[in-house]
Enzyme design. Structure first.
Site, mmCIF file in Angstrom:
data_model
loop_
_atom_site.group_PDB
_atom_site.id
_atom_site.type_symbol
_atom_site.label_atom_id
_atom_site.label_comp_id
_atom_site.label_asym_id
_atom_site.label_seq_id
_atom_site.Cartn_x
_atom_site.Cartn_y
_atom_site.Cartn_z
ATOM 1 N N GLU A 89 0.824 -1.216 0.000
ATOM 2 C CA GLU A 89 0.000 0.000 0.000
ATOM 3 C C GLU A 89 0.852 1.258 0.000
ATOM 4 O OE1 GLU A 89 -2.741 -0.147 3.344
ATOM 5 O OE2 GLU A 89 -2.860 -2.309 3.057
ATOM 6 N N CYS A 102 3.104 8.241 1.814
ATOM 7 C CA CYS A 102 3.485 7.272 2.835
ATOM 8 C C CYS A 102 3.735 5.933 2.145
ATOM 9 C CB CYS A 102 2.367 7.147 3.859
ATOM 10 S SG CYS A 102 2.666 5.870 5.097
ATOM 11 N N CYS A 109 5.226 -7.767 7.729
ATOM 12 C CA CYS A 109 6.131 -7.276 8.768
ATOM 13 C C CYS A 109 6.286 -8.371 9.814
ATOM 14 C CB CYS A 109 5.525 -6.035 9.425
ATOM 15 S SG CYS A 109 6.592 -5.259 10.670
ATOM 16 N N CYS A 113 3.456 -6.181 16.351
ATOM 17 C CA CYS A 113 2.735 -5.248 17.239
ATOM 18 C C CYS A 113 1.244 -5.624 17.293
ATOM 19 C CB CYS A 113 2.901 -3.814 16.756
ATOM 20 S SG CYS A 113 4.615 -3.254 16.782
ATOM 21 N N CYS A 116 -1.522 -3.646 15.055
ATOM 22 C CA CYS A 116 -1.192 -3.279 13.675
ATOM 23 C C CYS A 116 -1.632 -4.348 12.677
ATOM 24 C CB CYS A 116 0.304 -3.042 13.558
ATOM 25 S SG CYS A 116 0.818 -2.512 11.916
ATOM 26 N N CYS A 330 -2.269 1.788 7.956
ATOM 27 C CA CYS A 330 -1.377 0.634 7.883
ATOM 28 C C CYS A 330 -1.928 -0.753 7.604
ATOM 29 C CB CYS A 330 -0.649 0.535 9.216
ATOM 30 S SG CYS A 330 0.915 1.296 9.101
#
Ligand code: SAH
Length: 342
Positions: A89, A102, A109, A113, A116, A330
């Site tokens: 994205e 961004c 990832c 977290c 997220c 995100c």
């Protein structure tokens, strides 16, 4: 290496190997940084050179598989499909001081977290330098809006893809390329301490943002697994070293989570621990992620938290949430796209 990931001297050397004079390097580099989709668009190159380049250095460009535009604030979100079928994205946000893009630095990832969406499927792979550059180039081309600022705050942990990110910064900053000033670039990390030290050594003029999200180890341990490897004291010590090396004030991201990190006591503890470290806080009301039980703090809790920090001498802004109507935070769009295909 992909030709678009190479610096100008490297592109020039690659063309020299193909028997070309130095000025060809400059021409090809300029075309690559305009965002061409095929060597045939490089109209000032001889046809046989275009063919040789296509043979030796296949040229890739991302394809927009989704594009969403916010009716409220003009934020545009792209889901780009990469040459191997993976998607990332990119978000373009419009502020009074210019347009900010961004970008993602990894497919997925591995930081884990709790709040997220980007980390839910783990890390698939790291992005190549040109795949980060392409997000900026093709977002600018498709939207017709000039990009003035870049934030590395999309999917992925930039410091977990250190060398590729450093190379991307060099490319996007190059005078013969997009020429975006380092001062207009922010890099955000969840707190990989050895890499923060390595970044400090490079003495770049970028802004460093730290995703803090908690006033102490008890809170950070619960929501950010990285804190177990690099606890808060270790992290803040690295921030102090970073400031000493670069004289750049550090930005701290703080997602406000109801009942987890948003109490007045938490704000006071933060004040104590940040003493002597020039800092700016971005308070971000948590974006609700479907898979997570965590909820955003109330407006009153956010305002009170901000007031305690400011009264204590730390500047704190409450981040305006852009693109709320288009899943612009995100990893949400990639996640939805994946789910639909499953
Ligand atoms: N991995 C880097 C880059 C991601 S930046 C980092 O952790 O800093 C994206 C920012 O959005 C980080 O501060 C991240 O913690 C934050 N974030 C992620 N999910 C969020 C959510 N649901 N609500 C608010 N902020 C979120």
């Amino acid at each position: 290496m992909n030709l678009k990931s190479m610096t100008l001297p490297e592109v020039t050397a690659a063309l020299k190997e193909l028997g070309q004079p130095a000025f060809r390097g400059k021409q090809v580099y300029a075309w690559l940084h305009k965002g061409v989709r095929s060597y045939d668009e490089m109209t000032n190159l001889p046809k046989d050179l275009r063919e040789a380049l296509a043979q030796q250095y296949p040229l890739y460009a991302p394809v927009a598989v989704r594009k969403q535009e916010s009716q409220r604030d003009g934020t545009i979100k792209y889901l780009w499909q990469l040459s191997d079928g993976n998607c990332v994205e990119t978000v373009l946000m419009r502020y009074h001081y210019g347009n900010t893009v961004c970008i993602s630095t990894e497919v997925g990832c591995r930081m884990g977290c709790a709040f997220c969406a980007s980390t839910l499927g783990g890390l698939v792979r790291k992005l190549e330098p040109y795949e980060m550059l392409d997000q900026v180039l093709f977002t600018q081309l498709d939207s017709g809006l000039p990009v003035n600022h870049i934030v590395l705050m999309g999917i992925g942990e930039p410091l977990d893809n250190f060398e590729n990110v450093m190379r991307f910064l060099e490319l996007v900053n190059s005078q013969e390329g997009m020429n975006i000033s380092m001062r207009h670039i922010s890099l955000s990390t969840c707190g990989l301490v050895p890499k923060i030290d390595e970044l400090a050594k490079r003495k770049l003029q970028i802004s460093l943002a730290i995703s803090l999200h908690g006033p102490n180890d008890a809170v950070r341990d619960k929501i950010m697994p990285v804190n177990k490897a690099y606890p808060m004291d270790t992290l803040l010590a690295a921030c102090r070293r970073y400031y000493e090396a670069t004289s750049r004030r550090i930005h701290f991201e703080y997602a406000m989570i109801d009942g987890v990190n948003d109490t007045p006591e938490a704000a006071r503890e933060l004040l104590r621990r940040m003493k002597g470290l020039p800092a700016h806080f971005n308070l971000i009301p948590l974006n609700h992620v479907e898979e997570s039980p965590l909820k955003p703090s109330s407006k009153a809790a956010v305002a009170n938290f901000q007031k305690i920090l400011e009264d204590g001498g730390i500047t704190a802004t409450v981040r305006r949430t852009l693109g709320g109507d288009i899943d612009a935070s995100c990893g949400q769009l990639r996640r939805k796209h994946q789910k639909k295909q499953e």
